[in-house]
Design an enzyme around this catalytic site. Structure first.
Site, PDB file in Angstrom:
ATOM      1  N   SER A 149      52.646   6.354  57.456  1.00 29.91           N
ATOM      2  CA  SER A 149      53.023   7.761  57.399  1.00 29.91           C
ATOM      3  C   SER A 149      53.654   8.204  58.723  1.00 29.91           C
ATOM      4  O   SER A 149      54.695   7.702  59.104  1.00 29.91           O
ATOM      5  CB  SER A 149      51.809   8.611  57.024  1.00 29.91           C
ATOM      6  OG  SER A 149      52.222   9.841  56.462  1.00 29.91           O
ATOM      7  N   LYS A 201      46.993  35.832  52.162  1.00 28.47           N
ATOM      8  CA  LYS A 201      46.412  35.671  53.494  1.00 28.47           C
ATOM      9  C   LYS A 201      45.315  34.611  53.516  1.00 28.47           C
ATOM     10  O   LYS A 201      45.114  33.942  54.545  1.00 28.47           O
ATOM     11  CB  LYS A 201      45.857  37.020  53.994  1.00 28.47           C
ATOM     12  CG  LYS A 201      45.318  36.985  55.412  1.00 28.47           C
ATOM     13  CD  LYS A 201      46.391  36.527  56.399  1.00 28.47           C
ATOM     14  CE  LYS A 201      45.837  36.482  57.817  1.00 28.47           C
ATOM     15  NZ  LYS A 201      46.819  35.892  58.758  1.00 28.47           N
TER      16      LYS A 201
END
Length: 337
Positions: A149, A201
């Site tokens: 990765s 949020k």
């Protein structure tokens, strides 16, 4: 918890408190004794040393840089729990030294990492590209046990990539994870009260299920980072988009498979890669060195604390909970954070 676990928790908390006091004291001293102390502290914090691996011509040198561990910026300040793992700011300082040091003619980057943060990986990649374009210094990569990765992301711009047959690499893609323990909390009568300024949020909240709108927003972000990853490999390895996408589905592979699909060039251990870069760029008598850092007070105390605690797995888990910030974020990472 049994008595041993309670003792470990109390001691860990106490040492964390001592660490915070010491860090606060340093901050006070740094801000209270004027510019002279500021300069001294800055010099101490940025100190970087060199360790010679092979003696040779000092005017023609090969620098060996090491990325070992999760590529993650944990902040400038280190606590008493600090380890000798990957230090992002220190590694970026090494890259800057390589760029500015005219005696460094080539770089061997050893990677033993499952990847890490999207931002940190991109920062390393951009700096390597900058060094290549401005100085034309070659980069050879030596992959260790794992270079997956983000570990592959930072290797992609190298002039050549070397692997071991059993190297674990690939895992090309982006991941973002969180834990949802809302149902478990509800079972025990725990109620979470959230007050927020907007509907998103508390996205990826650990106390409720994610909505489809939230999932779509995050997926778009991950897709953008994935496209950047694909572009990096296309450019670095000279592959077509189709060739990259054929293996960029998150799969891991060993070194032999990586060579077969052109994600790596050849096989070799670190010492083989050093000899190869010396041969390819006529640096047969070059000095080979790597960077090191002077041990500060925090590092010395860290070693004492780690020695006191030992390798007890329960203590390590408590330390991890006390010192790591686990907010969900996008990662070029193979395996769990």
């Amino acid at each position: 918890m049994n008595t041993k676990r309670w003792i470990a928790l109390v001691v860990a908390a106490a040492v964390l408190g001592i660490s915070l006091v010491i860090n606060s004291a340093f901050a006070f001293l740094q801000s209270g004794f004027g510019e002279g102390v500021d300069d001294l502290m800055a010099t101490t914090q940025s100190s970087i040393s060199e360790v010679v691996i092979e003696e040779g011509d000092f005017d023609n040198r090969v620098a060996v840089l090491n990325v070992d561990g999760v590529i993650q910026d944990t902040g400038e300040a280190s606590s008493l729990f600090g380890t000798t793992g990957y230090n992002h700011s220190f590694f970026m300082e090494q890259l800057e030294n390589v760029k500015e040091d005219d005696s460094v003619k080539a770089v061997v980057l050893t990677v033993n990492s499952p990847g890490g943060g999207v931002v940190e990986s991109a920062e390393i990649y951009d700096k390597i590209i900058e060094i290549q374009e401005e100085t034309e210094k070659p980069f050879y990569v030596s992959m260790g046990a794992t270079a997956a990765s983000g570990g592959y992301y930072i290797a992609a711009p190298a002039d050549k990539i070397f692997v071991n047959e059993e190297t674990l690499t690939g895992s090309i893609g982006v991941i973002m994870q969180s834990v949802n323990y809302g149902e478990l909390a509800e079972r025990y009568g725990v109620d979470f009260v959230t007050i927020k300024s907007g509907p998103y949020k508390d996205i990826m909240s650990a106390t409720r299920d994610m909505t489809e709108d939230e999932r779509a927003l995050l997926q778009e972000m991950l897709d953008d980072s994935y496209e950047s990853f694909v572009d990096v490999i296309e450019e670095g390895r000279g592959m077509t988009e189709d060739e990259v996408r054929a293996v960029a589905d998150g799969r891991v592979m060993n070194g032999r498979q990586a060579v077969e699909v052109n994600l790596a060039d050849d096989f070799g251990f670190e010492e083989d890669v050093i000899e190869q870069v010396k041969t390819d760029f006529d640096l047969g008598n070059a000095e080979v060195f790597q960077y090191g850092a002077s041990e500060g007070l925090g590092s010395l105390l860290s070693m004492k604390v780690n020695s006191f605690f030992g390798n007890d797995i329960e203590t390590q888990m408590i330390t991890k909970m006390l010192t790591e910030y686990s907010s969900p974020r996008m990662m070029y990472l193979y395996g769990d954070k």
